[in-house]
Structures are given as C-alpha cells and as structure tokens.
Design an enzyme around this catalytic site. Structure first.
Site, PDB file in Angstrom:
ATOM      1  N   CYS A 193      49.143   6.759  24.053  1.00 49.83           N
ATOM      2  CA  CYS A 193      48.419   7.923  23.559  1.00 49.83           C
ATOM      3  C   CYS A 193      47.016   7.905  24.149  1.00 49.83           C
ATOM      4  O   CYS A 193      46.218   7.008  23.840  1.00 49.83           O
ATOM      5  CB  CYS A 193      48.366   7.927  22.027  1.00 49.83           C
ATOM      6  SG  CYS A 193      47.446   9.339  21.347  1.00 49.83           S
ATOM      7  N   CYS A 196      44.254   8.495  21.189  1.00 49.23           N
ATOM      8  CA  CYS A 196      43.973   7.306  20.370  1.00 49.23           C
ATOM      9  C   CYS A 196      43.696   6.080  21.229  1.00 49.23           C
ATOM     10  O   CYS A 196      43.225   5.063  20.717  1.00 49.23           O
ATOM     11  CB  CYS A 196      45.144   7.021  19.426  1.00 49.23           C
ATOM     12  SG  CYS A 196      45.471   8.323  18.217  1.00 49.23           S
ATOM     13  N   HIS A 206      51.941  11.585  18.045  1.00 54.67           N
ATOM     14  CA  HIS A 206      50.558  12.013  17.822  1.00 54.67           C
ATOM     15  C   HIS A 206      50.558  13.388  17.171  1.00 54.67           C
ATOM     16  O   HIS A 206      51.173  14.334  17.682  1.00 54.67           O
ATOM     17  CB  HIS A 206      49.777  12.059  19.132  1.00 54.67           C
ATOM     18  CG  HIS A 206      48.318  12.349  18.947  1.00 54.67           C
ATOM     19  ND1 HIS A 206      47.387  11.359  18.718  1.00 54.67           N
ATOM     20  CD2 HIS A 206      47.638  13.524  18.931  1.00 54.67           C
ATOM     21  CE1 HIS A 206      46.191  11.903  18.581  1.00 54.67           C
ATOM     22  NE2 HIS A 206      46.314  13.217  18.707  1.00 54.67           N
ATOM     23  N   CYS A 207      49.895  13.524  16.036  1.00 57.19           N
ATOM     24  CA  CYS A 207      49.791  14.795  15.330  1.00 57.19           C
ATOM     25  C   CYS A 207      48.538  15.522  15.803  1.00 57.19           C
ATOM     26  O   CYS A 207      47.422  15.006  15.658  1.00 57.19           O
ATOM     27  CB  CYS A 207      49.746  14.575  13.817  1.00 57.19           C
ATOM     28  SG  CYS A 207      49.517  16.098  12.861  1.00 57.19           S
ATOM     29  N   CYS A 210      46.215  16.361  12.637  1.00 58.25           N
ATOM     30  CA  CYS A 210      45.454  15.221  12.096  1.00 58.25           C
ATOM     31  C   CYS A 210      44.667  14.507  13.179  1.00 58.25           C
ATOM     32  O   CYS A 210      43.766  13.719  12.877  1.00 58.25           O
ATOM     33  CB  CYS A 210      46.408  14.226  11.431  1.00 58.25           C
ATOM     34  SG  CYS A 210      47.337  14.889  10.024  1.00 58.25           S
ATOM     35  N   CYS A 213      47.748   9.298  15.754  1.00 54.79           N
ATOM     36  CA  CYS A 213      49.135   8.896  15.899  1.00 54.79           C
ATOM     37  C   CYS A 213      49.665   8.494  14.528  1.00 54.79           C
ATOM     38  O   CYS A 213      48.993   7.776  13.781  1.00 54.79           O
ATOM     39  CB  CYS A 213      49.259   7.728  16.877  1.00 54.79           C
ATOM     40  SG  CYS A 213      49.164   8.222  18.618  1.00 54.79           S
ATOM     41  N   HIS A 220      54.182  17.435   9.922  1.00 50.21           N
ATOM     42  CA  HIS A 220      52.890  17.723   9.285  1.00 50.21           C
ATOM     43  C   HIS A 220      53.133  18.749   8.188  1.00 50.21           C
ATOM     44  O   HIS A 220      53.646  19.837   8.438  1.00 50.21           O
ATOM     45  CB  HIS A 220      51.875  18.251  10.291  1.00 50.21           C
ATOM     46  CG  HIS A 220      50.527  18.493   9.702  1.00 50.21           C
ATOM     47  ND1 HIS A 220      49.541  17.519   9.644  1.00 50.21           N
ATOM     48  CD2 HIS A 220      49.993  19.594   9.108  1.00 50.21           C
ATOM     49  CE1 HIS A 220      48.473  18.019   9.053  1.00 50.21           C
ATOM     50  NE2 HIS A 220      48.715  19.284   8.716  1.00 50.21           N
ATOM     51  N   CYS A 221      52.754  18.415   6.965  1.00 50.16           N
ATOM     52  CA  CYS A 221      53.057  19.261   5.810  1.00 50.16           C
ATOM     53  C   CYS A 221      51.775  19.879   5.259  1.00 50.16           C
ATOM     54  O   CYS A 221      50.910  19.165   4.733  1.00 50.16           O
ATOM     55  CB  CYS A 221      53.749  18.441   4.722  1.00 50.16           C
ATOM     56  SG  CYS A 221      54.218  19.389   3.261  1.00 50.16           S
ATOM     57  N   CYS A 227      50.080  14.505   7.064  1.00 53.67           N
ATOM     58  CA  CYS A 227      51.345  14.167   7.695  1.00 53.67           C
ATOM     59  C   CYS A 227      52.239  13.377   6.751  1.00 53.67           C
ATOM     60  O   CYS A 227      51.771  12.645   5.878  1.00 53.67           O
ATOM     61  CB  CYS A 227      51.110  13.354   8.967  1.00 53.67           C
ATOM     62  SG  CYS A 227      50.809  14.390  10.418  1.00 53.67           S
TER      63      CYS A 227
END
Length: 418
Positions: A193, A196, A206-207, A210, A213, A220-221, A227
């Site tokens: 990543c 990160c 990786h989000c 957010c 990672c 993702h909620c 996440c």
C-alpha cells in the site's frame, strides 16, 4: 476534503439510536403499558412482550455500540518519506495490529504459513549480511523503496525491526516478518500500500473513505461511520441479526393491534398514527435486515467477505511460497483457479473463524476472533496443491546462476569451434 459518505456517516449513529429510542417508546409505553395493561388488562401478554422485546432490544443496542467503539484493525503504518524511520516506528497507534504469531489451528500442510521467522523483503544490508550482498541488485525495485541511506534505530513498540548499518554509507535493511506462504502480485512482489507505506497482509484492503488499510475488510458501512473488518465483523453480524429479529418481533406484535383498531366502529378515533409508523418501520427494517442477515450468514459459512464475494467466480489469487527465508529470491508463485476459495475450511471451522471458538460467546457481542488478522489458515488441499505447483516452477538463485553460466559456456564453446 470530506467525502459525502463520511459526512453522512457522522449523523448515522444519531439516526439509528433515535429510531431505536422512538420504537422503544411506542412499543413499551403506548402499546404494552397503555394499550395492553391499562386499557385491556392483558397483563400476562404485556409481560411476555416486554421480556422478549428488551432481550432483542438490548442485544441490538450493545452490538451496535460495540461496532462504534471497536476498530476493525489495521496493519502498522510504515515510515513516511519525509519522516525519520525511527520516529515513525516509535509512534504509538492503538488502532494498528502488531505482527506476531497468530494462535490459529492450521491444517497440516507442506509449507507453514505462520508469522514465525522474519526475512528481509528489502535489499540486504552488506554490513549485517556480507555473504548476500550480490542479492541487492537482483531484488525488485519496489521491494527496495524503504531502504534509507541514513542509519536508523530499532522499533520498541512493534515487531517491525530496523537494523542500522555499521557504516553510514551503506543502505539500511528493513526487516518485516512475513509468512512463508502469502498472497502476492503476479510477479511475486508483496502486496504493497503506497498510501500506508506498508505491506498489505492477506485479505487486507485499503479503504479510500477511512484512508487506512483494513484487516480482512468486508465493506465500509455508513451506518456505523466506519469499516467492517477483522475485529468488529462479529459485532456487525450480531447487530444486523438481532435488529432483524427485533424489527420482525415489533411488526408481529403491532399488526394485530392495528388490525383491531381498523376494524372497530370508531377506527378513526381509536387508531393511533404512531402504531402505524412503528408497523411500517418494523416491516421495512425487518425485511431488509432479515435478507442482509441471511446473506452474511452465507458469507461466514463460506469464509468469504463482501469484497471477495463480488468477483469470486472470476477472481484468482497469486500465492507466493517462500522456500528459503534467508534468500528472498528462492520462492515460487502459483495461481488459484477461478472461483477457488483459499480460506474455505468447512462450514463449522469457517463459523468459528468469525464467531470464535467458545460456543457460549457466539451469540453475545463479546469475545474476539482467533488470530490477529494478519494470517489466515488456508484450505489444506488447495494449499498443498499450490505449494507443489510453486515448487515445480521455482528455481533457486544458485541454480539460475548455474544455468546462466552453463549457457554462456556452451555459447562460447560453439563460437570457439567456428
């Protein structure tokens, strides 16, 4: 810049708790106390309703709060280009997961996949590895990007080790513990990543919302403003399951009351619009969350995440099998078949991988999943087949060099005979 999802997600916990509080007021006070007890004298029925109601209500609320205050888990953050390595590694971060040996029961396989022996993924330090200095130019460039020209000190709060060079003009080797078998890129490079600045373990993604990672990321909620991943997926599953039961129970309990009021001669006078609103909310959320619970139950029993399920029929994984921890070049890469699930251990073991080994904690929002989210047991048959394939196509560095020398000698011999 804050995305729309993050902006909306900040208000979602308030919306969820408000809806839960409103339905609690309508069901407990207006229906059970006023309607059943005071008006109709149905005390026994009201008590039974209240017992089941508060059971489902409390489990739903506790599960939701556990999601809000429990991070999904992230790998350690690597050193940034503009920050000294020692300062980055010594930065405390309670949301990251240190690399250590996971306590997982793994099926018997040819190559162990536990985090046991750290091997250098980056360029060897000539000062600490004088016999392997020739390997430095053979490693992939991406795996040498973390090498710093300045000396660094070892980390004290993580298992990521930075060994300083004796001579300041020599590059520093960054040693990262990795399993001997892990998912990699097509050419064998580790999944990396760049945001990160660290290795992405198996099933880690990786989000973008957010900007981190997430270990075993599911999705993702916005309803929890974060996440769902390795550490909080159990609480998420219990939340949707208990909320679905809660909504279905409220729907089943309010429908008879609404029907009786509609059939009465003074329906317009007796019908409380709040009963209708509660019934509609129970129907909508009960229908949606019941289907959502069934879907995630299937995911758990198959040991798949939402991300993995989206393209599981066509997705393949590249598996790097490290045969020699002292020589990063001595590895093989094998590829899974389309639709093949590397982590399917059978539905019983798959269930325990999420809900835990202790059966009395399966349906309560407490306890942790086994392991640390950095390494997961592979399907035994699939793993052994991939290891055998990797071994067949793997040639050690020494053999490669010997083949090159033999080819060069044979070509020079042919040239001499001419």
């Amino acid at each position: 810049m804050t995305s729309v999802t993050i902006f909306i997600g900040r208000f979602m916990p308030v919306v969820v708790l408000t809806l839960m509080g409103y339905t609690c007021y309508v069901f407990v006070y207006l229906i059970c106390v006023n309607k059943l007890i005071k008006e109709n004298q149905f005390i026994t029925q009201a008590i039974i309703y209240l017992v089941f109601y508060f059971l489902f209500f409390s489990m739903s609320i506790i599960s939701y709060l556990r999601i809000l205050f429990r991070k999904p888990g992230s790998p350690p953050i690597g050193p940034k280009p503009d920050t000294p390595l020692s300062q980055q590694l010594n930065t405390e971060n309670t949301e990251t997961t240190p690399i250590s040996s996971p306590k997982l029961s793994r099926p018997t396989s040819t190559i162990s996949n536990k985090f046991q022996i750290p091997f250098t993924l980056h360029r060897f330090n000539p000062a600490t590895n004088p016999n392997n200095t020739s390997n430095s130019d053979a490693l992939l460039p991406v795996e040498s990007n973390l090498i710093k020209s300045q000396p660094t000190t070892a980390a004290t709060n993580t298992n990521v080790m930075a060994s300083s060079s004796i001579h300041s003009d020599q590059p520093t080797s960054v040693v990262i513990p990795m399993p001997s078998t892990f998912v990699c890129k097509r050419d064998g490079r580790v999944r990396w990543c760049e945001t990160c600045n660290y290795v992405k373990p198996d099933r880690c993604h990786h989000c973008s919302e957010c900007n981190r990672c997430i270990l075993k990321m599911d999705h993702h909620c916005p309803w929890v403003n974060g996440c769902i991943g390795f550490r909080n997926y159990k609480y998420f599953y219990l939340f949707i399951a208990y909320t679905a039961i809660y909504a279905d129970f409220v729907l089943a309990a309010t429908i008879p009351i609404v029907v009786v009021q509609l059939n009465s001669s003074s329906a317009k006078k007796d019908l409380d619009v709040q009963f209708v609103i509660t019934t509609v909310l129970g129907f909508i959320f009960g229908l949606l969350l019941t289907g959502f619970t069934l879907v995630h139950t299937a995911y758990i029993l198959q040991n798949r995440t939402t991300i993995e399920t989206l393209s599981y029929r066509t997705r393949t994984y590249n598996l790097r099998v490290q045969f020699d921890t002292e020589n990063p070049l001595n590895y093989g890469v094998s590829v899974t078949r389309p639709g093949e699930n590397l982590w399917n251990l059978g539905w019983k073991q798959n269930w325990k991988m999420v809900m835990g080994d202790k059966w009395w904690l399966w349906f309560v929002p407490f306890g942790n999943p086994p392991g640390n989210g950095l390494s997961f047991p592979f399907n035994n048959a699939t793993h052994n087949r991939l290891v055998d394939e990797a071994r067949r196509q793997s040639i050690s560095q020494e053999e490669r060099m010997n083949n090159m020398v033999q080819q060069a000698q044979s070509q020079s011999g042919r040239g001499g005979r001419r």
